[in-house]
Design an enzyme around this catalytic site. Structure first.
Site, mmCIF file in Angstrom:
data_model
loop_
_atom_site.group_PDB
_atom_site.id
_atom_site.type_symbol
_atom_site.label_atom_id
_atom_site.label_comp_id
_atom_site.label_asym_id
_atom_site.label_seq_id
_atom_site.Cartn_x
_atom_site.Cartn_y
_atom_site.Cartn_z
ATOM 1 N N ASP A 82 0.257 -1.255 -0.286
ATOM 2 C CA ASP A 82 -0.044 -0.029 0.376
ATOM 3 C C ASP A 82 0.995 1.363 -0.181
ATOM 4 O O ASP A 82 1.848 0.946 0.140
ATOM 5 C CB ASP A 82 -0.996 0.189 1.096
ATOM 6 C CG ASP A 82 -2.194 0.884 1.244
ATOM 7 O OD1 ASP A 82 -3.390 0.661 1.496
ATOM 8 O OD2 ASP A 82 -1.909 2.087 0.988
ATOM 9 N N ASN A 88 -5.864 -5.084 -6.003
ATOM 10 C CA ASN A 88 -7.122 -4.163 -5.796
ATOM 11 C C ASN A 88 -6.575 -2.804 -5.256
ATOM 12 O O ASN A 88 -7.983 -1.910 -5.752
ATOM 13 C CB ASN A 88 -7.538 -4.865 -4.364
ATOM 14 C CG ASN A 88 -7.907 -3.837 -3.499
ATOM 15 O OD1 ASN A 88 -9.376 -4.536 -3.912
ATOM 16 N ND2 ASN A 88 -7.928 -3.457 -2.562
ATOM 17 N N TYR A 127 -11.842 6.798 -14.446
ATOM 18 C CA TYR A 127 -12.643 5.185 -13.360
ATOM 19 C C TYR A 127 -12.982 4.417 -14.094
ATOM 20 O O TYR A 127 -12.470 3.588 -14.181
ATOM 21 C CB TYR A 127 -12.821 6.005 -12.158
ATOM 22 C CG TYR A 127 -13.297 5.200 -11.184
ATOM 23 C CD1 TYR A 127 -12.308 4.586 -10.078
ATOM 24 C CD2 TYR A 127 -14.383 4.420 -11.171
ATOM 25 C CE1 TYR A 127 -12.519 3.717 -9.354
ATOM 26 C CE2 TYR A 127 -14.536 3.712 -9.815
ATOM 27 C CZ TYR A 127 -13.608 2.847 -9.245
ATOM 28 O OH TYR A 127 -14.180 1.797 -8.158
ATOM 29 N N LYS A 150 -11.568 0.883 -15.925
ATOM 30 C CA LYS A 150 -12.016 -0.985 -14.400
ATOM 31 C C LYS A 150 -12.615 -1.423 -15.966
ATOM 32 O O LYS A 150 -12.540 -2.187 -15.470
ATOM 33 C CB LYS A 150 -13.458 -0.335 -13.501
ATOM 34 C CG LYS A 150 -12.675 1.022 -12.273
ATOM 35 C CD LYS A 150 -11.766 0.017 -11.480
ATOM 36 C CE LYS A 150 -11.609 -0.147 -9.910
ATOM 37 N NZ LYS A 150 -10.205 -1.060 -9.618
#
Ligand SMILES: NC(=O)c1ccc[n+]([C@@H]2O[C@H](COP(=O)([O-])OP(=O)(O)OC[C@H]3O[C@@H](n4cnc5c(N)ncnc54)[C@H](O)[C@@H]3O)[C@@H](O)[C@H]2O)c1
Length: 252
Positions: free
Chosen positions: A37, A90, A156, A160
């Site tokens: 992260d 993710n 976005y 995606k």
């Protein structure tokens, strides 16, 4: 309960929200996990929560838009835990909420670098490690916005949709080599991302919920239950699938 005592996973974006919940659930089932992260505070907190509960976890500070950082989380995981057999790809950002004609170019590039390039290179280097190890399971995080148009978030939604394409193609390429690659397409889910998206406005939350047949957001735990099932190798024939998990949001 399925135990995952022999398994090793990597979770990008594991410092918050959906990623953290998946990391906690995998660790509870016995897996060793790497949290990759950009947020040192968030990532380290996930590791602390896992260790306090008796689990095994490693934090690797990672910006998924940097190729060197991706190679680094793969290498560190192999050095620390010996192999990689589960990957939750993710990490993602929402970008700005503005019509496409006004979309700032620097924000577009950033969303592509994190959501698309980060996912692609994560897949590339983790698949190589899984092949060395005889197989594995991957879940990529797409979105409802990767299945249908999403006014206001073109960058976005575009990235995606691309994650869905990567998932199907990679699954077809590696299903014969014992690697399972699927995607999830969450609808609005109660995490920091939704707070940023709605700017914390109660009115905005009410408006979003009104468009969801279930009348509420999903929880990170609901999403994690699906992801952990897909990563656990309990139904290895599932490959190249994209699962909406959205209270019926994309069913209408
Ligand atoms: N919350 C929702 O409604 C929703 C819906 C559909 C899809 N998603 C997707 O789920 C995923 C997780 O989102 P969330 O809702 O848990 O949000 P979140 O903001 O709570 O968590 C995102 C995590 O990703 C990390 N991150 C951001 N940029 C990074 C980078 N460059 N490198 C490494 N880590 C980085 C953040 O530090 C954070 O820990 C994202 O891909 C998001 O697009 C969320």
């Amino acid at each position: 309960m399925t135990t995952l005592n022999e398994n090793v996973g990597i979770i990008t974006g594991g410092g918050s929200g959906i990623g953290r919940q998946v990391a906690l659930t995998l660790a509870k089932k016995g897996a060793a996990v790497t949290i990759a992260d950009i947020s040192e505070e968030g990532g380290q907190e996930t590791v602390n929560l896992i260790e306090k509960a008796g689990g095994r976890a490693l934090f690797v500070k990672t910006d998924v838009s940097k190729l060197e950082d991706i190679k680094h989380y793969v290498q560190k995981t192999k050095e620390t835990f010996g192999k990689i057999d589960m990957f939750f790809n993710n990490a993602g950002i929402e970008g700005q909420v503005v019509p496409l004609g006004d979309y700032p170019e620097d924000v577009f590039e950033k969303v592509v670098d994190i959501n698309l390039k980060g996912s692609f290179y994560g897949l590339k280097y983790v698949i190589q490690a899984m092949l060395e190890n005889g197989g594995g399971a991957v879940v990529n995080t797409a979105s409802n916005a990767g299945l249908v148009g999403s006014p206001g978030v073109s960058a976005y939604s575009g990235t995606k949709h691309a994650v869905v394409g990567l998932t199907k193609t990679a699954a077809a390429e590696y299903a014969g080599q014992n690697i399972q690659i699927n995607a999830i397409a969450p609808g609005p889910t109660a995490t920091d991302m939704m707070e940023r998206f709605t700017q914390g406005s109660e009115e905005a939350h009410t408006q979003v919920k009104a468009g969801i047949p279930a009348g509420r957001y999903g929880t990170p735990a609901e999403v994690a239950n699906l992801v952990v099932f897909l990563l656990s190798g309990e139904a290895p024939i599932i490959n190249g699938a994209v699962y909406p998990i959205d209270g019926g949001h994309t069913a209408i």
